[in-house]
Motif scaffolding. Sequence first.
Motif, PDB file in Angstrom:
ATOM      1  N   VAL A 273       7.150  -5.527   8.242  1.00  0.00           N
ATOM      2  CA  VAL A 273       6.692  -4.361   7.485  1.00  0.00           C
ATOM      3  C   VAL A 273       7.920  -3.581   7.032  1.00  0.00           C
ATOM      4  CG1 VAL A 273       5.400  -2.203   7.502  1.00  0.00           C
ATOM      5  CG2 VAL A 273       4.504  -4.189   8.742  1.00  0.00           C
ATOM      6  N   ARG A 274       7.962  -3.304   5.757  1.00  0.00           N
ATOM      7  CA  ARG A 274       9.016  -2.460   5.181  1.00  0.00           C
ATOM      8  C   ARG A 274       8.366  -1.156   4.726  1.00  0.00           C
ATOM      9  NH1 ARG A 274      14.077  -3.295   1.689  1.00  0.00           N
ATOM     10  NH2 ARG A 274      14.109  -1.495   0.301  1.00  0.00           N
ATOM     11  N   ILE A 275       8.955  -0.030   5.168  1.00  0.00           N
ATOM     12  CA  ILE A 275       8.454   1.290   4.781  1.00  0.00           C
ATOM     13  C   ILE A 275       9.521   1.980   3.938  1.00  0.00           C
ATOM     14  CG2 ILE A 275       7.494   3.477   5.554  1.00  0.00           C
ATOM     15  CD1 ILE A 275       6.858   2.195   8.235  1.00  0.00           C
ATOM     16  N   ASP A 276       9.200   2.258   2.695  1.00  0.00           N
ATOM     17  CA  ASP A 276      10.109   2.942   1.777  1.00  0.00           C
ATOM     18  C   ASP A 276       9.595   4.334   1.461  1.00  0.00           C
ATOM     19  OD1 ASP A 276      12.271   0.995   0.401  1.00  0.00           O
ATOM     20  OD2 ASP A 276      10.461  -0.161   0.837  1.00  0.00           O
TER      21      ASP A 276
ATOM     22  N   ARG B  17      10.174   7.496  -1.414  1.00  0.00           N
ATOM     23  CA  ARG B  17      10.636   7.602  -2.797  1.00  0.00           C
ATOM     24  C   ARG B  17      12.013   8.238  -2.910  1.00  0.00           C
ATOM     25  NH1 ARG B  17       5.023   9.587  -5.813  1.00  0.00           N
ATOM     26  NH2 ARG B  17       3.886   7.607  -5.585  1.00  0.00           N
ATOM     27  N   LYS B  18      12.415   8.972  -1.864  1.00  0.00           N
ATOM     28  CA  LYS B  18      13.722   9.647  -1.899  1.00  0.00           C
ATOM     29  C   LYS B  18      14.828   8.817  -1.252  1.00  0.00           C
ATOM     30  CE  LYS B  18      11.767  13.228   0.017  1.00  0.00           C
ATOM     31  NZ  LYS B  18      11.474  14.571   0.612  1.00  0.00           N
ATOM     32  N   GLY B  19      14.535   7.564  -0.944  1.00  0.00           N
ATOM     33  CA  GLY B  19      15.571   6.667  -0.426  1.00  0.00           C
ATOM     34  C   GLY B  19      15.478   6.342   1.049  1.00  0.00           C
ATOM     35  N   GLY B  20      14.577   6.996   1.790  1.00  0.00           N
ATOM     36  CA  GLY B  20      14.399   6.659   3.193  1.00  0.00           C
ATOM     37  C   GLY B  20      13.881   5.233   3.349  1.00  0.00           C
ATOM     38  N   LEU B  21      14.291   4.568   4.429  1.00  0.00           N
ATOM     39  CA  LEU B  21      13.912   3.167   4.599  1.00  0.00           C
ATOM     40  C   LEU B  21      13.827   2.798   6.073  1.00  0.00           C
ATOM     41  CD1 LEU B  21      13.432   0.250   3.602  1.00  0.00           C
ATOM     42  CD2 LEU B  21      15.932  -0.011   3.478  1.00  0.00           C
ATOM     43  N   ILE B  22      12.713   2.183   6.457  1.00  0.00           N
ATOM     44  CA  ILE B  22      12.522   1.606   7.789  1.00  0.00           C
ATOM     45  C   ILE B  22      12.089   0.162   7.610  1.00  0.00           C
ATOM     46  CG2 ILE B  22      11.080   1.636   9.864  1.00  0.00           C
ATOM     47  CD1 ILE B  22      10.970   4.671   9.650  1.00  0.00           C
ATOM     48  N   GLU B  23      12.772  -0.741   8.304  1.00  0.00           N
ATOM     49  CA  GLU B  23      12.395  -2.154   8.327  1.00  0.00           C
ATOM     50  C   GLU B  23      11.865  -2.485   9.719  1.00  0.00           C
ATOM     51  OE1 GLU B  23      12.474  -4.167   5.786  1.00  0.00           O
ATOM     52  OE2 GLU B  23      14.211  -3.798   4.487  1.00  0.00           O
TER      53      GLU B  23
ATOM     54  N   GLU C 166       6.864  13.391   1.537  1.00  0.00           N
ATOM     55  CA  GLU C 166       7.200  12.062   1.053  1.00  0.00           C
ATOM     56  C   GLU C 166       5.939  11.224   0.847  1.00  0.00           C
ATOM     57  OE1 GLU C 166       8.820  10.116  -0.701  1.00  0.00           O
ATOM     58  OE2 GLU C 166      10.718  10.021   0.406  1.00  0.00           O
ATOM     59  N   MET C 167       6.026  10.275  -0.065  1.00  0.00           N
ATOM     60  CA  MET C 167       5.004   9.262  -0.232  1.00  0.00           C
ATOM     61  C   MET C 167       5.577   7.954   0.304  1.00  0.00           C
ATOM     62  SD  MET C 167       1.950   8.425  -1.196  1.00  0.00           S
ATOM     63  CE  MET C 167       1.422   9.809  -2.220  1.00  0.00           C
ATOM     64  N   LEU C 168       4.847   7.320   1.215  1.00  0.00           N
ATOM     65  CA  LEU C 168       5.315   6.095   1.844  1.00  0.00           C
ATOM     66  C   LEU C 168       4.780   4.875   1.101  1.00  0.00           C
ATOM     67  CD1 LEU C 168       4.626   7.008   5.590  1.00  0.00           C
ATOM     68  CD2 LEU C 168       6.703   7.440   4.251  1.00  0.00           C
TER      69      LEU C 168
ATOM     70  N   ARG D 262       0.835  -1.196   0.000  1.00  0.00           N
ATOM     71  CA  ARG D 262       0.000   0.000   0.000  1.00  0.00           C
ATOM     72  C   ARG D 262       0.878   1.257   0.000  1.00  0.00           C
ATOM     73  NH1 ARG D 262      -3.191  -3.044  -1.344  1.00  0.00           N
ATOM     74  NH2 ARG D 262      -5.326  -3.446  -0.602  1.00  0.00           N
ATOM     75  N   GLU D 263       0.305   2.379  -0.433  1.00  0.00           N
ATOM     76  CA  GLU D 263       0.987   3.673  -0.384  1.00  0.00           C
ATOM     77  C   GLU D 263       0.066   4.716   0.233  1.00  0.00           C
ATOM     78  OE1 GLU D 263       2.498   5.044  -4.083  1.00  0.00           O
ATOM     79  OE2 GLU D 263       4.097   3.540  -4.192  1.00  0.00           O
ATOM     80  N   TRP D 264       0.657   5.640   0.997  1.00  0.00           N
ATOM     81  CA  TRP D 264      -0.064   6.817   1.460  1.00  0.00           C
ATOM     82  C   TRP D 264       0.950   7.899   1.818  1.00  0.00           C
ATOM     83  CZ3 TRP D 264      -1.562   2.355   4.686  1.00  0.00           C
ATOM     84  CH2 TRP D 264      -0.816   2.228   5.855  1.00  0.00           C
TER      85      TRP D 264
END
Length: 271
Positions: free
Chosen positions: A108-111, A113-119, A88-90, A27-29
């Motif tokens: 859950v992986r959260i990306d 679009r600018k390269g941020g990342l949370i696992e 940002e769009m997640l 999903r994206e939001w």
Amino acid sequence: MTTSTTDTGLAKVLMPVPDPHPDVFDREWPLRVGDIDRVGRLRLDAACRHIQDIGQDQLREMGHEETHPLWIVRRTMVDLIRPIEYPEMLRLRRWCSGTSNRWCEMRVRIDGRKGGLIESEAFWININRETQGPARIADDFLDGLQRTTDVKRLRWKAYLTAGSRHDANEIRAFPIRVSDIDLFDHVNNSVYWKVVEEFLAPQPELFESPLRVTVEHDAPVAFGDKLEICLHVYPPGSTDKFGPELADRTVRTLTYVVGEEVKAVASIFAL
């Protein structure tokens, strides 16, 4: 079939996203202004709300929201690889990395679009509405979860032990507000991450490299409880108690206590 990585405690390697895979919920939001700190970074407590939200969305999508409506989290492990910054769009992807018949681990992986990342990985327990105890997951639900993992005998093992008051580096009160209380009549999981944010705020340098934060829950915190947080800082060379993989780095722990009762324990260290 995709498998989960062998568990090695706090230093475990999180299962990579099996992408593309039809059973990865995707999903994206947008990142909202209420979720960011003073410099625009997605806060950890807000990220954990997103982790809860996509879990509820996936439950509804799988058709099990009415049959399995109540879950509690026993542990959440979050890797802040690269900060996600506003605007940002997640993109959030959620899948199962391990199951038993009453609980499961969900990644859950959260990306950004600018390269941020949370696992992240969370240990969720299915709860019976009447008894408020662990309940068996329906076979058809379990079958759906197991499409992304072959770990079917998941067992609970605590990674953290509480720190004591007498040798704490700092003890700080954390007032509980009525808005912190959830459907179970105790403090919502995401509030524990507000505590982490409070202790990280004076040390912004910790966000300059990948960071792992783990919160384990022992007992609920209720409205009216006088919650205190005990900080312990363990320097390199003294941290083999967390496993040999972490003996070379500083580990900070936060012990959440009400009186003498331990409610939760968190750990913070650089990856």
